[in-house]
Design an enzyme around this catalytic site. Structure first.
Site, short mmCIF file in Angstrom:
data_model
loop_
_atom_site.label_atom_id
_atom_site.label_comp_id
_atom_site.label_asym_id
_atom_site.label_seq_id
_atom_site.Cartn_x
_atom_site.Cartn_y
_atom_site.Cartn_z
N SER A 65 0.83 -1.20 0.00
CA SER A 65 0.00 0.00 0.00
C SER A 65 0.88 1.26 0.00
O SER A 65 1.69 1.44 -0.91
CB SER A 65 -0.96 -0.03 1.19
N ASP A 134 -9.38 -4.38 -6.47
CA ASP A 134 -8.99 -3.45 -5.41
C ASP A 134 -9.85 -2.20 -5.48
O ASP A 134 -9.78 -1.44 -6.44
CB ASP A 134 -7.51 -3.10 -5.56
N HIS A 167 -7.82 -5.21 -1.93
CA HIS A 167 -6.69 -4.57 -1.26
C HIS A 167 -6.29 -5.40 -0.04
O HIS A 167 -7.09 -6.14 0.52
CB HIS A 167 -7.09 -3.16 -0.83
#
Length: 201
Positions: A65, A134, A167
């Protein structure tokens, strides 16, 4: 960090030295402070290589991330004194990068906060993995950045898009987490030999 525990355990079991580091957040985490923190870690490893038993010819960065942004940005700014106050003479180059479900766009209007603006021919090999589903960071964003980095770099930039994947896909142990860890480990083994053969430009 839980999000990389499967990969960390696998690499440690195969005699890799693994370090998980924090960086400045919130008000103190304005660009370029987190990038400086990342590069300071690289410098610290090189300065303490004997005590750590570290092979400093094979330093790799793995980030998830926001950490993926830092890993890629640090790899694209080796030895840039602007981001190395107090340790400007220490080599901060790395042998490769793995970016997992990362935000790779600009953080500010400053060009140095954007990986695409930092793209260079001598960038180290990179593996960028993103989930197709995501909803936090669209896969298309990472795909576009990977394409830009690949066009600029003389070293491999590999983009992998995982179908039906959200994610933070490696937060918990799963078949997917193991597959990503296996792929990442294979990339790191390959990139280490690639660097040792002197092919890295």
């Amino acid at each position: 960090m839980k999000s990389r525990i499967t990969l960390l355990n696998q690499m440690a079991e195969n005699d890799w030295l693994c370090l998980s580091a924090n960086y400045r957040l919130r008000r103190s985490g304005q660009h370029p402070n987190p990038l400086i923190d990342t590069k300071r870690l690289i410098a610290w490893v090189r300065e303490n290589d004997t005590e750590l038993g570290a092979d400093t010819t094979s330093i790799f960065l793995v980030g998830c991330s926001a950490g993926a942004h830092l890993a890629v940005s640090a790899a694209l700014t080796p030895n840039v004194s602007e981001f190395q106050a107090g340790f400007a003479d220490t080599d901060t180059s790395v042998a490769g990068v793995i970016a997992l479900y990362g935000y790779l766009g600009p953080r500010t209007a400053d060009p140095s906060s954007s990986p695409t603006r930092l793209a260079a021919s001598d960038a180290p090999p990179m593996l960028i993995i993103h989930g197709a589903n995501d909803t936090a960071i669209p896969a298309s964003d990472s795909r576009a950045v990977a394409a830009t980095l690949s066009r600029a770099s003389e070293n491999p930039v590999v983009f992998v898009e995982l179908p039906h994947t959200q994610h933070s896909f490696d937060r918990f142990a799963s078949v997917r987490s193991r597959a990503v860890a296996d792929t990442s480990a294979s990339f790191l083994d390959w990139a280490r030999e690639y660097a040792r053969r002197g092919e890295r430009l």
